[in-house]
Structure formats: structure tokens, C-alpha cells
Design an enzyme around this catalytic site. Structure first.
Site, PDB file in Angstrom:
ATOM      1  N   TYR A 145       0.877  -1.177   0.000  1.00  0.00           N
ATOM      2  CA  TYR A 145       0.000   0.000   0.000  1.00  0.00           C
ATOM      3  C   TYR A 145       0.916   1.230   0.000  1.00  0.00           C
ATOM      4  O   TYR A 145       2.081   1.120  -0.396  1.00  0.00           O
ATOM      5  CB  TYR A 145      -0.912  -0.136   1.248  1.00  0.00           C
ATOM      6  N   ARG A 198      -6.043   9.951 -11.014  1.00  0.00           N
ATOM      7  CA  ARG A 198      -5.306  10.672  -9.946  1.00  0.00           C
ATOM      8  C   ARG A 198      -4.857   9.634  -8.930  1.00  0.00           C
ATOM      9  O   ARG A 198      -5.535   9.393  -7.941  1.00  0.00           O
ATOM     10  CB  ARG A 198      -6.231  11.734  -9.320  1.00  0.00           C
ATOM     11  N   LYS A 216      -5.391  -1.674  -2.355  1.00  0.00           N
ATOM     12  CA  LYS A 216      -6.528  -1.432  -1.434  1.00  0.00           C
ATOM     13  C   LYS A 216      -7.200  -2.757  -1.089  1.00  0.00           C
ATOM     14  O   LYS A 216      -7.623  -2.977   0.044  1.00  0.00           O
ATOM     15  CB  LYS A 216      -7.543  -0.488  -2.077  1.00  0.00           C
ATOM     16  N   GLU A 287     -12.037   4.687  -6.323  1.00  0.00           N
ATOM     17  CA  GLU A 287     -10.730   5.068  -5.775  1.00  0.00           C
ATOM     18  C   GLU A 287      -9.939   5.895  -6.774  1.00  0.00           C
ATOM     19  O   GLU A 287      -9.834   5.522  -7.947  1.00  0.00           O
ATOM     20  CB  GLU A 287      -9.949   3.790  -5.441  1.00  0.00           C
ATOM     21  N   ASP A 288      -9.424   6.994  -6.306  1.00  0.00           N
ATOM     22  CA  ASP A 288      -8.470   7.795  -7.078  1.00  0.00           C
ATOM     23  C   ASP A 288      -8.991   8.207  -8.457  1.00  0.00           C
ATOM     24  O   ASP A 288      -8.282   8.095  -9.479  1.00  0.00           O
ATOM     25  CB  ASP A 288      -7.104   7.073  -7.155  1.00  0.00           C
ATOM     26  N   ASP A 310     -13.924   6.340  -1.683  1.00  0.00           N
ATOM     27  CA  ASP A 310     -12.999   6.277  -0.551  1.00  0.00           C
ATOM     28  C   ASP A 310     -12.297   7.616  -0.322  1.00  0.00           C
ATOM     29  O   ASP A 310     -12.104   8.043   0.817  1.00  0.00           O
ATOM     30  CB  ASP A 310     -11.983   5.165  -0.850  1.00  0.00           C
ATOM     31  N   ASP A 311     -11.879   8.275  -1.392  1.00  0.00           N
ATOM     32  CA  ASP A 311     -11.119   9.518  -1.239  1.00  0.00           C
ATOM     33  C   ASP A 311     -11.980  10.626  -0.663  1.00  0.00           C
ATOM     34  O   ASP A 311     -11.513  11.461   0.106  1.00  0.00           O
ATOM     35  CB  ASP A 311     -10.529   9.950  -2.586  1.00  0.00           C
ATOM     36  N   ASN A 466      -0.240  11.725  -0.129  1.00  0.00           N
ATOM     37  CA  ASN A 466       0.534  10.506  -0.401  1.00  0.00           C
ATOM     38  C   ASN A 466       1.152  10.572  -1.792  1.00  0.00           C
ATOM     39  O   ASN A 466       0.638  11.291  -2.649  1.00  0.00           O
ATOM     40  CB  ASN A 466      -0.403   9.293  -0.342  1.00  0.00           C
TER      41      ASN A 466
HETATM   42  N1  LIG Z   1      -4.283  10.345   3.808  1.00  0.00           N
HETATM   43  C1  LIG Z   1      -5.301   9.879   3.136  1.00  0.00           C
HETATM   44  O1  LIG Z   1      -6.026   8.985   3.595  1.00  0.00           O
HETATM   45  C2  LIG Z   1      -5.622  10.424   1.796  1.00  0.00           C
HETATM   46  C3  LIG Z   1      -4.758  11.260   1.150  1.00  0.00           C
HETATM   47  N2  LIG Z   1      -5.077  11.746  -0.086  1.00  0.00           N
HETATM   48  C4  LIG Z   1      -4.077  12.558  -0.741  1.00  0.00           C
HETATM   49  O2  LIG Z   1      -4.588  13.847  -0.937  1.00  0.00           O
HETATM   50  C5  LIG Z   1      -3.946  14.432  -2.040  1.00  0.00           C
HETATM   51  C6  LIG Z   1      -4.979  15.184  -2.855  1.00  0.00           C
HETATM   52  O3  LIG Z   1      -5.964  14.319  -3.349  1.00  0.00           O
HETATM   53  P1  LIG Z   1      -7.197  14.945  -4.195  1.00  0.00           P
HETATM   54  O4  LIG Z   1      -7.930  15.907  -3.365  1.00  0.00           O
HETATM   55  O5  LIG Z   1      -8.006  13.853  -4.740  1.00  0.00           O
HETATM   56  O6  LIG Z   1      -6.375  15.627  -5.344  1.00  0.00           O
HETATM   57  P2  LIG Z   1      -6.755  16.821  -6.304  1.00  0.00           P
HETATM   58  O7  LIG Z   1      -5.733  16.872  -7.335  1.00  0.00           O
HETATM   59  O8  LIG Z   1      -8.172  16.713  -6.685  1.00  0.00           O
HETATM   60  O9  LIG Z   1      -6.640  18.092  -5.369  1.00  0.00           O
HETATM   61  C7  LIG Z   1      -5.472  18.732  -5.036  1.00  0.00           C
HETATM   62  C8  LIG Z   1      -5.815  20.105  -4.504  1.00  0.00           C
HETATM   63  O10 LIG Z   1      -4.617  20.704  -4.016  1.00  0.00           O
HETATM   64  C9  LIG Z   1      -4.573  22.018  -4.507  1.00  0.00           C
HETATM   65  N3  LIG Z   1      -3.196  22.515  -4.573  1.00  0.00           N
HETATM   66  C10 LIG Z   1      -2.301  22.296  -5.556  1.00  0.00           C
HETATM   67  N4  LIG Z   1      -1.190  23.016  -5.311  1.00  0.00           N
HETATM   68  C11 LIG Z   1      -1.407  23.668  -4.157  1.00  0.00           C
HETATM   69  C12 LIG Z   1      -0.639  24.577  -3.406  1.00  0.00           C
HETATM   70  N5  LIG Z   1       0.588  24.950  -3.794  1.00  0.00           N
HETATM   71  N6  LIG Z   1      -1.163  25.097  -2.258  1.00  0.00           N
HETATM   72  C13 LIG Z   1      -2.394  24.709  -1.848  1.00  0.00           C
HETATM   73  N7  LIG Z   1      -3.175  23.857  -2.537  1.00  0.00           N
HETATM   74  C14 LIG Z   1      -2.671  23.343  -3.675  1.00  0.00           C
HETATM   75  C15 LIG Z   1      -5.241  21.970  -5.856  1.00  0.00           C
HETATM   76  O11 LIG Z   1      -5.659  23.258  -6.277  1.00  0.00           O
HETATM   77  C16 LIG Z   1      -6.405  21.053  -5.550  1.00  0.00           C
HETATM   78  O12 LIG Z   1      -7.447  21.789  -4.972  1.00  0.00           O
HETATM   79  C17 LIG Z   1      -3.231  13.304  -2.773  1.00  0.00           C
HETATM   80  O13 LIG Z   1      -1.851  13.406  -2.503  1.00  0.00           O
HETATM   81  C18 LIG Z   1      -3.755  12.052  -2.130  1.00  0.00           C
HETATM   82  O14 LIG Z   1      -2.786  11.046  -2.056  1.00  0.00           O
HETATM   83  C19 LIG Z   1      -6.262  11.464  -0.694  1.00  0.00           C
HETATM   84  C20 LIG Z   1      -7.151  10.636  -0.092  1.00  0.00           C
HETATM   85  C21 LIG Z   1      -6.866  10.004   1.168  1.00  0.00           C
HETATM   86  C1  LIG Z   2      -4.901   7.004   0.673  1.00  0.00           C
HETATM   87  C2  LIG Z   2      -5.590   7.366  -0.547  1.00  0.00           C
HETATM   88  O1  LIG Z   2      -6.676   6.898  -0.815  1.00  0.00           O
HETATM   89  C3  LIG Z   2      -4.980   8.317  -1.429  1.00  0.00           C
HETATM   90  O2  LIG Z   2      -3.929   8.849  -1.134  1.00  0.00           O
HETATM   91  O3  LIG Z   2      -5.572   8.568  -2.490  1.00  0.00           O
HETATM   92 MG   LIG Z   3      -7.218   7.193  -2.802  1.00  0.00          MG
END
Ligand SMILES: NC(=O)C1=CN([C@@H]2O[C@H](COP(=O)(O)OP(=O)(O)OC[C@H]3O[C@@H](n4cnc5c(N)ncnc54)[C@H](O)[C@@H]3O)[C@@H](O)[C@H]2O)C=CC1
Ligand SMILES: CC(=O)C(=O)O
Ligand SMILES: [Mg+2]
Length: 624
Positions: A145, A198, A216, A287-288, A310-311, A466
Site C-alpha cells: 500500500y 489521480r 486497497k 478510488e483515485d 474512498d477519497d 501521499n
Molecule cells: N491520507 C489519506 O487517507 C488520503 C490522502 N489523499 C491525498 O490527498 C492528495 C490530494 O488528493 P485529491 O484531493 O483527490 O487531489 P486533487 O488533485 O483533486 O486536489 C489537489 C488540490 O490541491 C490544490 N493545490 C495544488 N497546489 C497547491 C498549493 N501549492 N497550495 C495549496 N493547494 C494546492 C489543488 O488546487 C487542488 O485543490 C493526494 O496526494 C492524495 O494522495 C487522498 C485521499 C486520502
Molecule cells: C490514501 C488514498 O486513498 C490516497 O492517497 O488517495
Molecule cells: Mg485514494
């Protein structure tokens, strides 16, 4: 002729090849037979995955489309048909990249080698694979993962060996309803599907994104005890907008730009119809998917299908549990949550999901009426790639709109449209700084210095993006710049920080892995036909309540991954209980809806525990 046919049936392409080589020693008759035989088909008595798992007959990605149709292989292989030469080129490229991969890896330089070894075990012996994974989950979750799964997806075309899961592509329109029957399992409980748009914070990886669905589902089996014979990873290949992959001759997916609009929806609709027709009780985890589609698809399907994103939903639940933990860690009751000032960096599927859920949780605590909802809104400041989001922005994303700050508010706060994250943190002095931006290092020294002025007695930093290299900051930077007293969580695992004098700065893993397995298992065992907001909320509350007062005061707001099977059981029971209370539960196997209603909390937990699969060798008997 029949004699010949029988001979041919036993022949393999390899055998034909060796006969050709020794043709000079054959009689003329035999020689002409050999030449004809070279063009004759090899007759098989196998179909579908049995062919792919037979090294004698398997051609991997080289099966032509007509062969895939003839042999029930359609959907079981990545869509791009490769030549023999390309296959060898891909294999050799992977071999020579081995060293680069090892260097490029996360903190563990052997991560990719470990993934390969585990993957080979997975191919050989599933029971043993899951025994190893469950017994060593803390060590190997980071391999199967996040973070290593990210590296695996990035290099998937090289690493790809035996297919795992199904591929539905834009070229399969009109065929999915029959293709779905190529999957060998009669029953599927859990599908994780991605369109690869993504993957973690790594962007559009196209068909290579299947790795995240596999990863996952490994967590589903290890944490929730979902039977591995009943899981199905799916990649929907609607093309890719990744220019590098579009030009890569070794790419395994469709080399065309992504479908959009109605064309895109048609493909996803057809996939949903196909899988729910064959397996009406399956649960589909999205997912993603890029944010643009994540919300739309959730709204499109959530009222008619057993599905969740999930996201959006899993991440929101995990974040809420962590945010409530952070309030408790300040020595305050959870009910003080609506007083927290929260700065969120990132307004994509994950960020907006968290914001909506946090706002609802606050509103509920404040009386659950319109004014409570409005008042909760003012606790959030959202910064995206263009800076602070305010109502002055022209092209504001409708999902982010409810969180756009009003002009009157921001001028009072000394802020403006597009203000930088550091400015926002400096002016707001938030209790919580939460990153879901996918930008590694976004919480720079300047931002962390600004957080030192937080009005909180114990500021919380959630660097949730991540994989590891996308984390908004490291725990070392967070503790050393902001102070020893902070609460820290990250999406991918980091080691705890030695603060000196025997003190430890705890690094929590704030990842949706603590919720999605329980949401899936609870839904499966309740037989709920949809996944309600209440069920997701119950999962989040269960995770929040799981941590003891002592742990939370010590800065531990999430359980260790070694406890994931136990927390998943609790979460699944909470999800089941909620679905029974909401009258959504229709039962599972012998336990019908009426019987379910009679269960008390302990009995529900027991039911969950008894229905979790564990890896044990069964006694096998042969039956014709
Ligand atoms: N820890 C966890 O369980 C999870 C973590 N994530 C992580 O969250 C991250 C984002 O996922 P999504 O929202 O789906 O991606 P996304 O691409 O839809 O959103 C990214 C956001 O960050 C913003 N952004 C980009 N550059 C920026 C900056 N310099 N300053 C502030 N904001 C900025 C963008 O404008 C956009 O609103 C990924 O890295 C993903 O791995 C996602 C789901 C679960
Ligand atoms: C953990 C997860 O779902 C993500 O980073 O997109
Ligand atoms: Mg995800």
C-alpha cells in the site's frame, strides 16, 4: 487426418518451434507436415485465467483481440496488445531499471524488491501471502500500500507480470455485460475500481493505476477479512492525458486522450450495470478518480448502488476522527470541536470531502440547524493552488464554493483573495493545519514558523498527501519548527521523532485505510443496499472513540497499523449497527433483516468477527 489432429492437439507453439529447428533430419513428408503444422492452431482444453496461469500456453499481453474473445480472456489483460518484441523490450527495460527503482524508492531502498517478492508469493500461494501480510502488517502495509504502491503504479508497465483484476476499456463499449462473465469467481463481494486519473498524489497514471486497486484490496483482505477469492480489482481505461504515457511504446493501456463528458459517463454506467447484473450484492469502492468526476459519480450512483468513494468519504471520516482526537489531546471535550480554526490546503476530492464532513460534524454539535451550519462554515479557511479561496474568485469550483470566504470577513482578518498559505496561517493562527494538496513540502519553514503563533495550546498538523514524497512536511520539520507539543499525522507512514530526553514525537498515520475496510465489511454483513452518510459517520465516530484518553494525551490519535484488524472489526460493527438503525440492513446469508434487528452491540461484533476470513489451508478433495 484425425491422427494428425490428435497429435496437433498435444502440440504447443514451443514444441512446433523445436520440430522446425530439427527439420533437416526429417523425411520430406514429415518436413511438409511441420511447415503446415506451424500455421495450425494449438488446440486448448482450457479457457480464461486457466490459460493465463499456464506458463506453457500463456502469451500475456500478446494475445490478440480475436484470441481474447475466443478464449474468454477479454478484460483479463491490459487493453494494449503487445508484440513479442515489445514484450521482451518491456521485460529487459524493467530488468535494467531495477537499480534506479531501488534508488528512487522511499526511505526503504529495498521497497520495490520486497514488493516483487511478495507479489510472486501472491501469485503462487494466496493463503501463505495473506498469512505473511497479516502477521507483519506494520512492516508490509507500506509495501503493498502507500508509499510503495505509488512507485509500483508509476513503474507498472515494467513490473507487470501476471494480470490481477479486470480491465474495461473505452474500446469495450457494448461488450462489458458479457465480459464480466470472464471473471472466474461466481461471487464477488468487493470491487475497488479506478480510472487511473489521480493515483495518490502522482497524477494521471492511466492503466497503471490498477496497482492502487490491488493494494486497497490487499488491505481489505488483511484488515477486514474479506475472502480474497471474492475481491476484484478493476481498472477502467478511458485513455490518459499523461503525455509521457501517450508516447511510451511500452505503455499497456489505450494510447488516446481521456474520454470526457457523456462519452465518459457511458463507459462508467455500462461498467456499473455489468458488475451489478452479475453480482447484485457486490460493493464498489471508487478510488483515485480525479476530483472533477469523484463527486459527480458519487452523486450519480450512491442512491441506487452499493458504492462509496474512498477519497471523498473514507478520507473525510479518518480526518474527522483525527480532528476530534486533536481536540481531546488539547485536554478539551470533543464538543469544543466547533471552536477550532482550521486551515485546509487542497480543495480536491479529498480536501472538499473533509471540509463538508467537518462542517456537518460541527453543525450537529451546535444544534443541527441552519444557523449552526452557517456558523460552522466560518471555522474554515481553504487554500488551493491559487491561494486563499474567497467569493471574489471568478472561476470558483462549485464544490469549493460553500467554503469561499466572504470579502467582509477576510478584509477584517487582513487577508485577500489568493493570499498565500503562509499569510493565511499567520493571520488566522489556526488550531489545525491540514494538507490534502499533493504538494510535497508545501508546509515550508515559513508556513511552519507562522504556525508557531497558533492560538491553540497544542496545534495539530495533518500532512495527509501521499505517497511519502508528497507529504506537506516531515514530522522532523514539524516538531523541530513548531514545537514538541504538536499533534502530527501523515498519510504515509513516517517514523516517530526522537525529541531527546527520552521523549517521543508521535507520528500518526492518518490514512483512510482505518475506515474503508470497515465500511466495506459492515455494508457487506448488514446487507445494506446503499451506504448512507450515517454509516460513514458511525465509522468515523467509532475510530475517534477507539483511542484511549491516555493515548490521545500522549499525541497518539490513530491506532498503530498493527491493530488494523481489530479496529476494522469495531468499525464494521458500528457501520452495521447504523445500517440496522436506519432500516437499511437486508441481512447476510442466514442472518436476515429480522434476525439482525435482534442483535445487541456485542452480538453484532461477534457476528462480524465470525465472518472475517482468515488464511488457513482448507482440506481439498477432488470431485468431477
Ligand atoms: N491520507 C489519506 O487517507 C488520503 C490522502 N489523499 C491525498 O490527498 C492528495 C490530494 O488528493 P485529491 O484531493 O483527490 O487531489 P486533487 O488533485 O483533486 O486536489 C489537489 C488540490 O490541491 C490544490 N493545490 C495544488 N497546489 C497547491 C498549493 N501549492 N497550495 C495549496 N493547494 C494546492 C489543488 O488546487 C487542488 O485543490 C493526494 O496526494 C492524495 O494522495 C487522498 C485521499 C486520502
Ligand atoms: C490514501 C488514498 O486513498 C490516497 O492517497 O488517495
Ligand atoms: Mg485514494
Amino acid at each position: 487426418m484425425w491422427k494428425f489432429a490428435n497429435k496437433i492437439r498435444l502440440s504447443s507453439p514451443q514444441m512446433i518451434l523445436s520440430k522446425k529447428k530439427s527439420a533437416t533430419s526429417l523425411t520430406t513428408n514429415q518436413r511438409s507436415f511441420t511447415t503446415i503444422e506451424g500455421h495450425r492452431p494449438t488446440i486448448l482444453h482450457k479457457r480464461s485465467v486457466d490459460i493465463l496461469h499456464d506458463p506453457w500456453f500463456n502469451k500475456g499481453t500478446a494475445f490478440s483481440m480475436t484470441e481474447r474473445d475466443r478464449l474468454d480472456l477479454r478484460g483479463l489483460l491490459p487493453p494494449n496488445v503487445m508484440t513479442y518484441e515489445q514484450q521482451i523490450e518491456r521485460f529487459m527495460a524493467d530488468l535494467t531499471r531495477l537499480e534506479v527503482h531501488a534508488r528512487d524508492g522511499p526511505s526503504d531502498t529495498n521497497a520495490l524488491a520486497k514488493w516483487r517478492i511478495l507479489n510472486r508469493l501472491h501469485d503462487r500461494n494466496e493463503t501463505m501471502y495473506y498469512k505473511v501480510l497479516i502477521a507483519n502488517i506494520e512492516e508490509y502495509a507500506p509495501i503493498v500500500y502507500t508509499p510503495t504502491v505509488g512507485l509500483v503504479c508509476q513503474n507498472y508497465c515494467g513490473l507487470y507480470r501476471r494480470p490481477r483484476g479486470m480491465y474495461f476499456s473505452a474500446a469495450d463499449r457494448g461488450e462489458m455485460m458479457s465480459m464480466v462473465y470472464n471473471w472466474p469467481a461466481e461471487q464477488v463481494d468487493m470491487i475497488v475500481v479506478t480510472d487511473g486519473s489521480r493515483i495518490l498524489g502522482l497524477g494521471d497514471l492511466g492503466v497503471q493505476g490498477i496497482g492502487i486497486a490491488v493494494g486497497k484490496l490487499d488491505i481489505y483482505v488483511a484488515a477486514a477479512g474479506i475472502n480474497p477469492h471474492r475481491v476484484l480489482p478493476v481498472l477502467i481505461d478511458v485513455g490518459t492525458n499523461n503525455e509521457k504515457l501517450l508516447k511510451d511504446p511500452l505503455y499497456l493501456g489505450l494510447q488516446e486522450h481521456r474520454l470526457d463528458g457523456e462519452d465518459y459517463l457511458e463507459v462508467i454506467d455500462e461498467f456499473m450495470e455489468a458488475v451489478f447484473t452479475r453480482w447484485p450484492n457486490v460493493i464498489v469502492q471508487f478510488e483515485d478518480f480525479q476530483s472533477k468526476w469523484a463527486f459527480k459519480l458519487l452523486q450519480r450512483y450512491r442512491h441506487n448502488y452499493r458504492m462509496f468513494n474512498d477519497d471523498v468519504q473514507g478520507t473525510a471520516g479518518v480526518a474527522i476522527a483525527g480532528l476530534l482526537g486533536a481536540v481531546r489531546a488539547q485536554g478539551r471535550p470533543m464538543i469544543d470541536f466547533p471552536k477550532q480554526k482550521i486551515v485546509v490546503a487542497g480543495a480536491g476530492s479529498a480536501g472538499i470531502g473533509v471540509l463538508n464532513a467537518a462542517r456537518k460534524t460541527m453543525a450537529r454539535m451546535l444544534g443541527n440547524n441552519k444557523s449552526a451550519y452557517e456558523s460552522a462554515r466560518s471555522q474554515f479557511w481553504v487554500v488551493d493552488a491559487k491561494g486563499l479561496i474567497t467569493e471574489e474568485r471568478d472561476d470558483i469550483d462549485p464544490d469549493a464554493h460553500p467554503f469561499a470566504r466572504k470579502t467582509s470577513e477576510i478584509s477584517r482578518q487582513g487577508l485577500r483573495e489568493g493570499a498565500s498559505l503562509a499569510e493565511v496561517v499567520r493571520q488566522v493562527k489556526p488550531d489545525v493545519l491540514l494538507g490534502l494538496s499533493a504538494v510535497g513540502g508545501l508546509f515550508s519553514q515559513e508556513v511552519l514558523e507562522a504556525l508557531k503563533c497558533s492560538t491553540s495550546t497544542r496545534p495539530a498538523i495533518f500532512a495527509m498527501s501521499n505517497p511519502t514524497k508528497n507529504a506537506e512536511c516531515t514530522p522532523e520539520d514539524a516538531f523541530s519548527i513548531v514545537g514538541d507539543n504538536i499533534i502530527f499525522a501523515s498519510g504515509s507512514p513516517f517514523k516517530d521523532v526522537d525529541l531527546g530526553n527520552g521523549r517521543i514525537g508521535h507520528c500518526n498515520q492518518g490514512n483512510n485505510m482505518y475506515l474503508f475496510p470497515g465500511i466495506g465489511l459492515g455494508t457487506l454483513l448488514s446487507g445494506s443496499q446503499i451506504i448512507s452518510d450515517g454509516m460513514v459517520q458511525a465509522a468515523a465516530e467509532c475510530l475517534a472513540a477507539y483511542m484511549t484518553e491516555e493515548e490521545v494525551v500522549n499525541g497518539i490519535i490513530y491506532p498503530s497499523v498493527s491493530r488494523i484488524r481489530d479496529i476494522t472489526k469495531e468499525v464494521a460493527a458500528a457501520v452495521m449497527k447504523e445500517s440496522i438503525e436506519e432500516d437499511l440492513a437486508e441481512g447476510y446469508r442466514d442472518m436476515d433483516a429480522r434476525e439482525l434487528k435482534k442483535l445487541n452491540q456485542e452480538e453484532i461484533k461477534c457476528f462480524v468477527k465470525n465472518n472475517m476470513w482468515s488464511p488457513e489451508y482448507p482440506t481439498l478433495v477432488y470431485k468431477d
